[in-house]
Every structure is written in structure tokens, then in C-alpha cells.
Write a protein that holds these residues in place. Structure first.
Motif, short mmCIF file in Angstrom:
data_model
loop_
_atom_site.label_atom_id
_atom_site.label_comp_id
_atom_site.label_asym_id
_atom_site.label_seq_id
_atom_site.Cartn_x
_atom_site.Cartn_y
_atom_site.Cartn_z
N GLY A 1 -2.00 -14.30 2.14
CA GLY A 1 -0.61 -14.64 2.41
C GLY A 1 -0.44 -15.76 3.43
O GLY A 1 0.68 -16.02 3.89
N LEU A 2 -1.54 -16.43 3.77
CA LEU A 2 -1.50 -17.50 4.77
C LEU A 2 -1.24 -18.85 4.11
O LEU A 2 -1.71 -19.10 3.00
N PRO A 3 -0.53 -19.74 4.81
CA PRO A 3 -0.43 -21.11 4.30
C PRO A 3 -1.77 -21.81 4.45
O PRO A 3 -2.43 -21.70 5.49
N PRO B 1 -3.19 -22.53 -13.21
CA PRO B 1 -2.38 -22.80 -12.02
C PRO B 1 -1.50 -21.62 -11.66
O PRO B 1 -1.07 -20.86 -12.55
N PRO B 2 -1.19 -21.44 -10.37
CA PRO B 2 -0.35 -20.31 -9.95
C PRO B 2 1.09 -20.40 -10.45
O PRO B 2 1.86 -19.45 -10.28
N TYR C 1 -1.35 -27.98 -2.20
CA TYR C 1 -0.68 -26.78 -1.72
C TYR C 1 -1.04 -25.53 -2.53
O TYR C 1 -0.52 -24.45 -2.30
N GLY C 2 -1.91 -25.69 -3.47
CA GLY C 2 -2.38 -24.56 -4.29
C GLY C 2 -3.56 -25.04 -5.12
O GLY C 2 -3.99 -26.20 -5.02
N GLU C 3 -4.11 -24.16 -5.92
CA GLU C 3 -5.22 -24.55 -6.77
C GLU C 3 -5.27 -23.68 -8.02
O GLU C 3 -4.74 -22.57 -8.04
N SER D 1 -7.00 -13.89 -9.71
CA SER D 1 -5.55 -13.76 -9.89
C SER D 1 -4.81 -14.96 -9.33
O SER D 1 -5.21 -15.55 -8.31
N VAL D 2 -3.71 -15.32 -9.98
CA VAL D 2 -2.87 -16.41 -9.48
C VAL D 2 -1.92 -15.91 -8.40
O VAL D 2 -1.14 -16.69 -7.85
N TYR D 3 -1.98 -14.62 -8.07
CA TYR D 3 -1.08 -14.04 -7.08
C TYR D 3 -1.84 -13.67 -5.81
O TYR D 3 -3.03 -13.34 -5.85
N ASP D 4 -1.13 -13.68 -4.66
CA ASP D 4 -1.74 -13.23 -3.43
C ASP D 4 -1.63 -11.70 -3.34
O ASP D 4 -1.14 -11.05 -4.26
N LYS D 5 -2.08 -11.14 -2.22
CA LYS D 5 -2.12 -9.68 -2.11
C LYS D 5 -0.72 -9.07 -2.02
O LYS D 5 -0.57 -7.85 -2.13
N PHE D 6 0.30 -9.92 -1.86
CA PHE D 6 1.68 -9.43 -1.82
C PHE D 6 2.38 -9.59 -3.17
O PHE D 6 3.57 -9.35 -3.28
N GLY D 7 1.61 -10.04 -4.18
CA GLY D 7 2.17 -10.19 -5.52
C GLY D 7 2.94 -11.47 -5.74
O GLY D 7 3.63 -11.62 -6.76
#
Length: 449
Positions: free
Chosen positions: A391-393, A306-307, A211-213, A338-344
Motif C-alpha cells: 500500500g506504499l507509494p 497492467p493494474p 507509477y506502476g508496472e 496480482s494487479v491488486y495490493d493487499k487492500f484490494g
């Protein structure tokens, strides 16, 4: 003379002929030997860096897309690096679509260290297919197509549009492939709601799912100091200061590794640090000058973050402990994701009831008579990160159970039965996802749909 005794019209004969031909084609395409043969053909295309044969791979994918009556387009964001985008239109085009992503490139192989040549796709008497890309990840790309082939032969029609992307360059960062696709106008028009990408083989009976990387931070630390005679002792030499940093990094690495060894955290949940190069010394015709202390020394580290961790805290550790300016040290990142998406927000896909795609995946795998393991954070990097940044799953999933993890290893292989069962798993997943009409990305209700 009754109708039944009369010869059938020529048009009816032709129709029967074409129907029987279609039945024969579909039946033949369902034959395991034919399915495995197509997989071997794909594996035999040498798409290893530094000179991947992308165009041959593209032609192979396009030929199979044509046989399945899928819409196709070739995108070339960077010359010489074709990206193939296939489309299976859904009945309800207003619903967010499904994207099945895979990469066509593979890492190089040391041919002399393989039992069977890495691009022969040798199938041995135990049912093992030896080839570079058999796990990472040509298997998944072909399993998508084979699953769609089965669904079409069943007469299934998707409610949602299904896209398949075959992208270049994942093994060298994906910057000219998935990253450019995710940032393109083409991608915006696709209205993607969920992305499936690669996972890892599982040594046990449960499929692994991600679910993440961890995000790559490639760090170079540099120390400077006055040069001096090799016999002299003095403070703050470049080598001394760099060694202090290396020891500090080593202690941090050991503490993180201890958490994994103790079973307190999975590998993807800790910060990994590995030193990948050490550069110092003054070259001489016979090697290095032995009686001269160098004025510069540097070391490179592959850090995976990790995020779930505090990015700012790690940045402070690097600046204050690993490369403090007080010890004449500097640092730079060769790459820093970055461990963050474009929405922070942390770049993670939700794995609870608030994400219907997750529950659908669990149900679909269960229908295929297989099981998912505990969701994990992928220990390395995949193209999925570019879609999560939007921001997509995005879910990492490669249906390979009871299989040793051999990506990038010598003698990479996949058992033929695991490959065939993985097709059935994707058939169930694609059918479940493409039939789902109770959710859209903007939260519309079923009545509104």
C-alpha cells in the motif's frame, strides 16, 4: 608579543590539519574522475546470474557507507544472498522515512557479442561506459550514494530518515531479496513513507518516470488427446486443439499490439502476450517420431498484465477461450502476480495533487534543470511491486536522458555525463524529500508535527 604573532597551540594545528584533510577528501571525492572511478569499480564486480558475487558487492557498498558515516546492517534472509541496508538518520524520527532501493544483481552477458568485455567498465573516447549493469541498475545505486556524499559535503541534515537498500535477486524475481525485506519486521520498523526504485533510460531529453508496472502471469496451456497414426485425420487431437488456442492468443496479442502501434496506448498500458516455448512430439534417436500424432502438447506464455485492466475478465478469457475444458485442455500458472495490493486496490501510485511525493519529485527534477516525461506504467517487473503491495507509494525513476534503452542487451552502456547529471538530479530529489515535513502517512497536519 601579540597573539597573532605567537605560534598557534598544538591542538589548533591538529584541528586545522584534520579540517584541511577533510576538505581535501571531500574535494577529491567531488572530482568527476573519482566519481566515475567508483562507478567503474562497482560495475567490475561480476554479479551476473547464475553465480552473482554478492559478497564482493556487499563489501564494496559497506566500504562506501563507512566513508559517508552511514549506519549499516547486513540482512541475510537467505544464506548466500546478503541484503545491505544503510541509514542516514533524520532529525525528526517520527516522520515516515524515505527508501531508496536498488538491486545488486545483473543478467548474464554473451561476452563474445560485446564490443568491450561486459565487466571491464570500459570508458571510450565518446564518454560511453560499457558494462553489464551500467543501466540496469548499478548506476542508480551508486548515484544514491554520490548524491548523499554531495549533500553531506554541503552540510545538509535530513529532517526525515533516508534508507538505502541494496537487494539481491531482482533479475530472478526478487523473492529472496526485496520481497522478503518488504514482508519483514525490519521493514515495518523503518516506517517507510515513499519508495524510489528503478526506471528506464529515455531516448529523448525527458526523464521517464513510472507509477506502476505490469504484473507477470506465466501461463502454461496443455492439451491432451488420443494418439494416432500420422496419416489419419480425426478431430480433437492434442496438437490441433493447442494450435487453435495459439491462434486465439495470437489474435488477442495482435489487437493489443495494434493499440501501441497506433499510438492509442503506451506499451505498459496493454496486456502483452508472448509464446516462450512449445513442447510436443515423441522423441526418437534421430529426432522425433514422424508418423505418430502425440497425445499431449503444451505451450508456455509470458503474459504481462497492467493494474489498470480487469483481472477477472482476463482469467475468464483464459479459461473459456484459450484453454477450454471442452477441448480437453487445462492450464496452470507458473507465476501469477496480482494487479491488486493487499487492500484490494489496483497496485498503482497516484500521480496527482493528492500525492505530495509526486509534486515534490516534479519540483526537484525541475530544480536540477531537467524535465519529467508523462508518467507511465513500467512494461516489465521491478522490485517496486513488493512495496506497492504493502500500500506504499513507489516511483520508478532512473535519470538517463538521451540514452538508448539497452538493459539486458549486448553492449549496454551509459554516457558518463548522463551519469554525473543523474547524481545532481538525485541530490535535488533526496534533499527535497528529506526536507519535507508537511505530510505523514496518517495525514497529520503541520501543526501536529
Amino acid at each position: 608579543m601579540s597573539y597573532i604573532d605567537s605560534p598557534p597551540p598544538r591542538s589548533r594545528l591538529l584541528r586545522l590539519y584534520f579540517l584541511s584533510l577533510l576538505f581535501f577528501t571531500l574535494t577529491a571525492s567531488e572530482d568527476p574522475l573519482a566519481i566515475l572511478s567508483r562507478f567503474q569499480q562497482y560495475l567490475r564486480i561480476n554479479t551476473a546470474h547464475p553465480n552473482p558475487n554478492y559478497y564482493e558487492a556487499a563489501d564494496f557498498i559497506l566500504s562506501h557507507a563507512k566513508s559517508l558515516s552511514l549506519e549499516s546492517q547486513t540482512l541475510e534472509f537467505v544464506k548466500g544472498k546478503p541484503l545491505i541496508l544503510l541509514k542516514w538518520p533524520g532529525k525528526h524520527t517520527y516522520l515516515p522515512s524515505i527508501l531508496l532501493n536498488s538491486h545488486t544483481d545483473v543478467v548474464p552477458a554473451e561476452h563474445h557479442k560485446w564490443t568491450h568485455p561486459p565487466f571491464d567498465a570500459h570508458l571510450d573516447h565518446n564518454g560511453l561506459i560499457y558494462a553489464r549493469g551500467s543501466q540496469d541498475m548499478k548506476c542508480v545505486g551508486l548515484q544514491y550514494l554520490e548524491a548523499i556524499r554531495k549533500l553531506k559535503s554541503d552540510g545538509f541534515e535530513p529532517a526525515r530518515t533516508v534508507y538505502l537498500s541494496f537487494v539481491p535477486d531482482e533479475e530472478i524475481g526478487g523473492h529472496d531479496g526485496a520481497e522478503k525485506l518488504a514482508d519483514s519486521e525490519t521493514f515495518k520498523k523503518m516506517n517507510v513513507g515513499i519508495v524510489l526504485d528503478e526506471g528506464l533510460a529515455s531516448p529523448d531529453e525527458n526523464y521517464r518516470v513510472f507509477y506502476g508496472e505490469r504484473c507477470p502471469w506465466w501461463l502454461v496451456i496443455k492439451a491432451t488427446g488420443a494418439p494416432g497414426h500420422g496419416a489419419k485425420l480425426y478431430d480433437n487431437t492434442a496438437m490441433e486443439n493447442l494450435l487453435k488456442s495459439i491462434e486465439s492468443v495470437r489474435r488477442f496479442r495482435a489487437a493489443q499490439f495494434d493499440l501501441v502501434k497506433a499510438g492509442l496506448k503506451a506499451e505498459g498500458e496493454v496486456i502483452s502476450v508472448n509464446m516462450v516455448f512449445l513442447k510436443a512430439g515423441t522423441p526418437s534417436p534421430t529426432g522425433f517420431v514422424m508418423n505418430l500424432q502425440p497425445s499431449e502438447a503444451e505451450a508456455g506464455f509470458d503474459i504481462r498484465v497492467p493494474p489498470t485492466v480487469d483481472q477477472a475478465s482476463l482469467e475468464r478469457r483464459i479459461a473459456e477461450e484459450w484453454a477450454p475444458a471442452s477441448r480437453n485442455m487445462t492450464f496452470e500458472f507458473k507465476q501469477k502476480v496480482s494487479v491488486y495490493d493487499k487492500f484490494g486496490k489496483p497496485s498503482l501510485t497516484v500521480t496527482d495533487s493528492s500525492n505530495p511525493w509526486w509534486a515534490l519529485l516534479e519540483g526537484a527534477v525541475k530544480k536540477a534543470n531537467r524535465k519529467l516525461g508523462k508518467p507511465e506504467i513500467f512494461p516489465a517487473s521491478t522490485d517496486a511491486r513488493y512495496f506497492r503491495e504493502q500500500g506504499l507509494p513507489a516511483i520508478g525513476f532512473s535519470p538517463m536522458a538521451n540514452t538508448p534503452i539497452l538493459l539486458h542487451d549486448h553492449n549496454e552502456f551509459l554516457n558518463k555525463d548522463e551519469y554525473l547529471e543523474g547524481i545532481d538530479a538525485y541530490k535535488s530529489i533526496i534533499k527535497t524529500y528529506a526536507s519535507f515535513v508537511e505530510h505523514t502517512r496518517d495525514g497529520a497536519s503541520r501543526e501536529e508535527l
